[in-house]
Design a protein around this motif. Sequence first.
Motif, PDB file in Angstrom:
ATOM      1  N   UNK A 162       3.660   1.676  27.963  1.00 27.68           N
ATOM      2  CA  UNK A 162       3.035   1.012  29.100  1.00 27.68           C
ATOM      3  C   UNK A 162       4.165   0.505  29.984  1.00 27.68           C
ATOM      4  N   UNK A 163       4.191   1.009  31.212  1.00 28.55           N
ATOM      5  CA  UNK A 163       5.249   0.627  32.150  1.00 28.55           C
ATOM      6  C   UNK A 163       4.696  -0.331  33.197  1.00 28.55           C
ATOM      7  N   UNK A 203      14.930   6.001  32.147  1.00 30.70           N
ATOM      8  CA  UNK A 203      14.735   4.707  32.803  1.00 30.70           C
ATOM      9  C   UNK A 203      14.241   3.650  31.801  1.00 30.70           C
ATOM     10  N   UNK A 204      13.348   4.037  30.910  1.00 32.97           N
ATOM     11  CA  UNK A 204      12.877   3.123  29.859  1.00 32.97           C
ATOM     12  C   UNK A 204      14.047   2.715  28.965  1.00 32.97           C
ATOM     13  N   UNK A 218       8.599  -2.633  29.961  1.00 34.56           N
ATOM     14  CA  UNK A 218       8.097  -1.486  29.202  1.00 34.56           C
ATOM     15  C   UNK A 218       7.587  -1.999  27.868  1.00 34.56           C
ATOM     16  N   UNK A 219       6.359  -1.597  27.541  1.00 33.04           N
ATOM     17  CA  UNK A 219       5.780  -1.964  26.254  1.00 33.04           C
ATOM     18  C   UNK A 219       5.398  -0.724  25.471  1.00 33.04           C
ATOM     19  N   UNK A 220       5.452  -0.852  24.168  1.00 34.36           N
ATOM     20  CA  UNK A 220       5.027   0.215  23.270  1.00 34.36           C
ATOM     21  C   UNK A 220       3.867  -0.319  22.459  1.00 34.36           C
ATOM     22  N   UNK A 257      16.389   0.241  30.642  1.00 32.88           N
ATOM     23  CA  UNK A 257      15.816  -1.106  30.661  1.00 32.88           C
ATOM     24  C   UNK A 257      15.893  -1.726  29.267  1.00 32.88           C
ATOM     25  N   UNK A 258      15.623  -0.951  28.227  1.00 39.10           N
ATOM     26  CA  UNK A 258      15.745  -1.415  26.848  1.00 39.10           C
ATOM     27  C   UNK A 258      17.172  -1.914  26.579  1.00 39.10           C
ATOM     28  N   UNK A 259      18.158  -1.140  26.992  1.00 36.01           N
ATOM     29  CA  UNK A 259      19.565  -1.535  26.804  1.00 36.01           C
ATOM     30  C   UNK A 259      19.892  -2.825  27.558  1.00 36.01           C
ATOM     31  N   UNK A 260      19.459  -2.901  28.804  1.00 35.15           N
ATOM     32  CA  UNK A 260      19.727  -4.093  29.626  1.00 35.15           C
ATOM     33  C   UNK A 260      19.090  -5.328  28.997  1.00 35.15           C
ATOM     34  N   UNK A 261      17.883  -5.186  28.512  1.00 33.38           N
ATOM     35  CA  UNK A 261      17.181  -6.289  27.851  1.00 33.38           C
ATOM     36  C   UNK A 261      17.943  -6.740  26.600  1.00 33.38           C
TER      37      UNK A 261
END
Length: 184
Positions: free
Chosen positions: A92-93, A54-55, A103-105, A58-62
Amino acid sequence: SGLSIYHPVCKGCQSCVPIRVDVENFSRNKSQRRTWRKNKVIRVEHHPAEFNQQDFELYERYQKNWHHLETLVSENDYYEFLIKSPVNTEIVRYFLEDKLVGVGWIDHLAELISSVYFVFDPEYALLRLGVFSLLYEIEYARFLDIRWLYLGYWVENSPKMNYKADFQPAQILRDSRWIPFKAQ
């Protein structure tokens, strides 16, 4: 980012300037207070760095919809960039109701937190989730009694980096010394 450690070495250029926020003395400006209030319904969860489909989606979509990248990274490249790390990295979701919207790293060391990367669902751009995530990270650093939140590099003439100047007080690294940074 992953096992890569950034250190700019561009000949004749010193545009990439390390920046850190003084968490202890930070106070939100009017716009940041509005963003904080607007997002009080966001639920935040902390997780150890691990691959999560899921992360990744979202990364790909962003990357595709916000940065308009046509060639997306593979799952392996994503893993090497944001998951594999020699330091303690947290994911961090951010959820709106039950929908993952950000989503943050962050790299977490004994005396500092470093904001590595953040992605959000472009459908929720009006929530200013990137700003909200940094406000959250500042509060998280305060909770941990950590003085500095490192934001990576600030580049004066880069519109994509301008937001970093809004988090004051801050310091920048010049000639191997941290000095006060005043936004223009």
